[in-house]
Write an enzyme that holds these catalytic residues in place. Structure first.
Site, PDB file in Angstrom:
ATOM      1  N   ARG A 190      -8.003   0.223  13.124  1.00 60.51           N
ATOM      2  CA  ARG A 190      -6.286   0.743  12.660  1.00 60.51           C
ATOM      3  C   ARG A 190      -6.579   1.920  12.037  1.00 60.51           C
ATOM      4  O   ARG A 190      -7.688   2.228  11.679  1.00 60.51           O
ATOM      5  CB  ARG A 190      -5.517  -0.564  12.540  1.00 60.51           C
ATOM      6  CG  ARG A 190      -5.865  -0.983  11.034  1.00 60.51           C
ATOM      7  CD  ARG A 190      -5.186  -1.665  10.463  1.00 60.51           C
ATOM      8  NE  ARG A 190      -5.207  -2.671   9.492  1.00 60.51           N
ATOM      9  CZ  ARG A 190      -4.923  -1.696   8.040  1.00 60.51           C
ATOM     10  NH1 ARG A 190      -5.157  -0.815   8.317  1.00 60.51           N
ATOM     11  NH2 ARG A 190      -5.598  -2.695   6.778  1.00 60.51           N
ATOM     12  N   ASN A 194      -5.206   3.654   8.617  1.00 58.40           N
ATOM     13  CA  ASN A 194      -5.268   2.870   7.304  1.00 58.40           C
ATOM     14  C   ASN A 194      -4.553   3.974   6.090  1.00 58.40           C
ATOM     15  O   ASN A 194      -3.314   4.379   6.915  1.00 58.40           O
ATOM     16  CB  ASN A 194      -6.527   2.554   6.899  1.00 58.40           C
ATOM     17  CG  ASN A 194      -7.105   1.366   5.328  1.00 58.40           C
ATOM     18  OD1 ASN A 194      -5.542   0.805   5.765  1.00 58.40           O
ATOM     19  ND2 ASN A 194      -7.604   2.058   4.484  1.00 58.40           N
ATOM     20  N   GLU A 241       0.785  -1.306   0.063  1.00 59.90           N
ATOM     21  CA  GLU A 241       0.191  -0.143   0.257  1.00 59.90           C
ATOM     22  C   GLU A 241       0.695   1.057  -0.291  1.00 59.90           C
ATOM     23  O   GLU A 241       2.377   0.950   0.244  1.00 59.90           O
ATOM     24  CB  GLU A 241      -0.983  -0.114   1.156  1.00 59.90           C
ATOM     25  CG  GLU A 241      -2.330  -0.390   1.254  1.00 59.90           C
ATOM     26  CD  GLU A 241      -3.472   0.029   0.449  1.00 59.90           C
ATOM     27  OE1 GLU A 241      -2.664   1.160  -0.424  1.00 59.90           O
ATOM     28  OE2 GLU A 241      -4.045   0.081   0.211  1.00 59.90           O
ATOM     29  N   ASP A 290     -10.157   2.703  -3.977  1.00 60.81           N
ATOM     30  CA  ASP A 290      -8.374   2.698  -2.339  1.00 60.81           C
ATOM     31  C   ASP A 290      -8.406   3.570  -2.947  1.00 60.81           C
ATOM     32  O   ASP A 290      -8.454   4.361  -2.095  1.00 60.81           O
ATOM     33  CB  ASP A 290      -7.918   1.148  -2.552  1.00 60.81           C
ATOM     34  CG  ASP A 290      -6.957   0.205  -1.326  1.00 60.81           C
ATOM     35  OD1 ASP A 290      -7.273   1.043  -0.829  1.00 60.81           O
ATOM     36  OD2 ASP A 290      -6.703  -0.575  -1.729  1.00 60.81           O
ATOM     37  N   ASN A 295      -9.531   5.637   3.263  1.00 60.17           N
ATOM     38  CA  ASN A 295      -8.709   5.611   2.294  1.00 60.17           C
ATOM     39  C   ASN A 295      -8.336   6.493   1.598  1.00 60.17           C
ATOM     40  O   ASN A 295      -7.855   7.328   2.357  1.00 60.17           O
ATOM     41  CB  ASN A 295      -9.811   3.978   1.542  1.00 60.17           C
ATOM     42  CG  ASN A 295      -8.621   2.845   1.528  1.00 60.17           C
ATOM     43  OD1 ASN A 295      -7.637   2.191   1.872  1.00 60.17           O
ATOM     44  ND2 ASN A 295      -9.582   2.304   1.913  1.00 60.17           N
TER      45      ASN A 295
HETATM   46 CA    CA Z   1      -6.269   1.397   1.224  1.00 64.95          CA
END
Ligand code: CA
Length: 297
Positions: free
Chosen positions: A99, A101, A17, A200, A148
């Protein structure tokens, strides 16, 4: 136009990521969230330095003085570039099953990152803003489910944002002087289309267009500032997570991906899942913002 997609790093990240180009060092920063790793990858030598943070790392970014800021577990942290030493700046949601991100730095050097539920429960997350001096964290948007992609328009008047659960890309008015957002509305609604995957990570290119990675959709979509689809790029891995422009001319597009979500059969068909890919999209990126007070302040 888009040419071949090249596998540049067969790293098999569980959840690769957050690619960010460090233009000073000419390195690609990215994270493996679930392994708690920050990677500093040199696409020329193919050397990859791995720094273990000791907890999940949702996102990382460069600071104005050459270190890193990261969203790790429940903490906003600073990571010393040379030693990898981790210093906590602020904690959020301590004790909750969430958590931190994805995150990104805004045009004035503030670091924004949001949380998600570890059990995929609806509405358990919040988007936060860490001020550029690292002294204060502020809740900016709640509730969200899976916070995101986030980036800003070239003129710093708009903020683009994805809460993956909504399958939308939203846009806010952004006040760059105050670091505030207002007037949330939908820019792109993937529920309207037949395309697979959910939005995302995202990044704005040098023309002001928005690149959105499709998690579960094996590719990227590029939208104009009004939300019209300009192109779709297909990659050979199902779980594409985020892209970033890199290289001397910011004309190389790097894409991270995930291996963990695949079934055994899918892993056999996608041996390079979790890898970092590169393509030449024919457009350039803009330099990544750096965390910290602007020079001269
Ligand atoms: Ca992501």
């Amino acid at each position: 136009m888009a040419g071949d997609v090249e596998l540049v790093h067969d790293v098999r990240a569980e959840l690769g990521e957050g690619p960010v180009w460090d233009d000073a060092r000419q390195r690609l920063l990215f994270v493996d969230i679930l392994r708690g790793e920050i990677h500093e990858f040199d696409p020329v030598s193919r050397n990859d330095r791995v720094v273990r943070v000791g907890q999940t790392v949702g996102a990382a970014a460069c600071t104005t003085d050459g270190d890193w800021v990261a969203a790790a577990g429940h903490a906003f942290v600073r990571v010393h570039h040379g030693t990898g030493e981790v210093t906590t700046l602020a904690m959020v949601e301590t004790g909750r099953e969430t958590r931190l991100n994805d995150g990104a730095v805004d045009p004035s050097g503030r670091f924004w990152a949001g949380t998600m539920s570890l059990k995929r429960q609806h509405g358990q997350g919040t988007l936060y803003r860490l001020d550029a001096d690292g002294a204060r964290v502020t809740a900016m948007l709640a509730p969200v489910t899976t916070s995101n992609g986030i980036d800003w328009s070239l003129d710093a008047t708009r903020m683009y944002y994805v809460d993956t659960r909504t399958r939308r890309v939203d846009v806010f008015d952004f006040d760059n002087a105050r670091g505030t957002i207002a007037k949330q509305r939908t820019l792109v609604d993937l529920n309207d289309g037949e395309g697979a995957g959910s939005p995302d990570g995202l990044i704005v290119d040098a023309e002001g267009f928005i690149w959105v990675a499709l998690y579960g959709g094996a590719g990227l979509c590029r939208y104009d500032p009004d939300g019209r689809l300009e192109r779709r790029v297909t990659l050979p891995v199902t779980y594409t997570t985020k892209c970033a422009f890199g290289g001397r001319n910011l004309d190389e597009l790097y894409v991270t991906s995930a291996w963990r979500p695949l079934t055994a059969g899918e892993r056999a068909r996608e041996p390079h899942a979790g890898g970092v890919f590169r393509l030449m999209p024919g457009v350039r990126g803009k330099p990544a913002h750096r965390f910290g007070p602007p020079a001269g302040q």
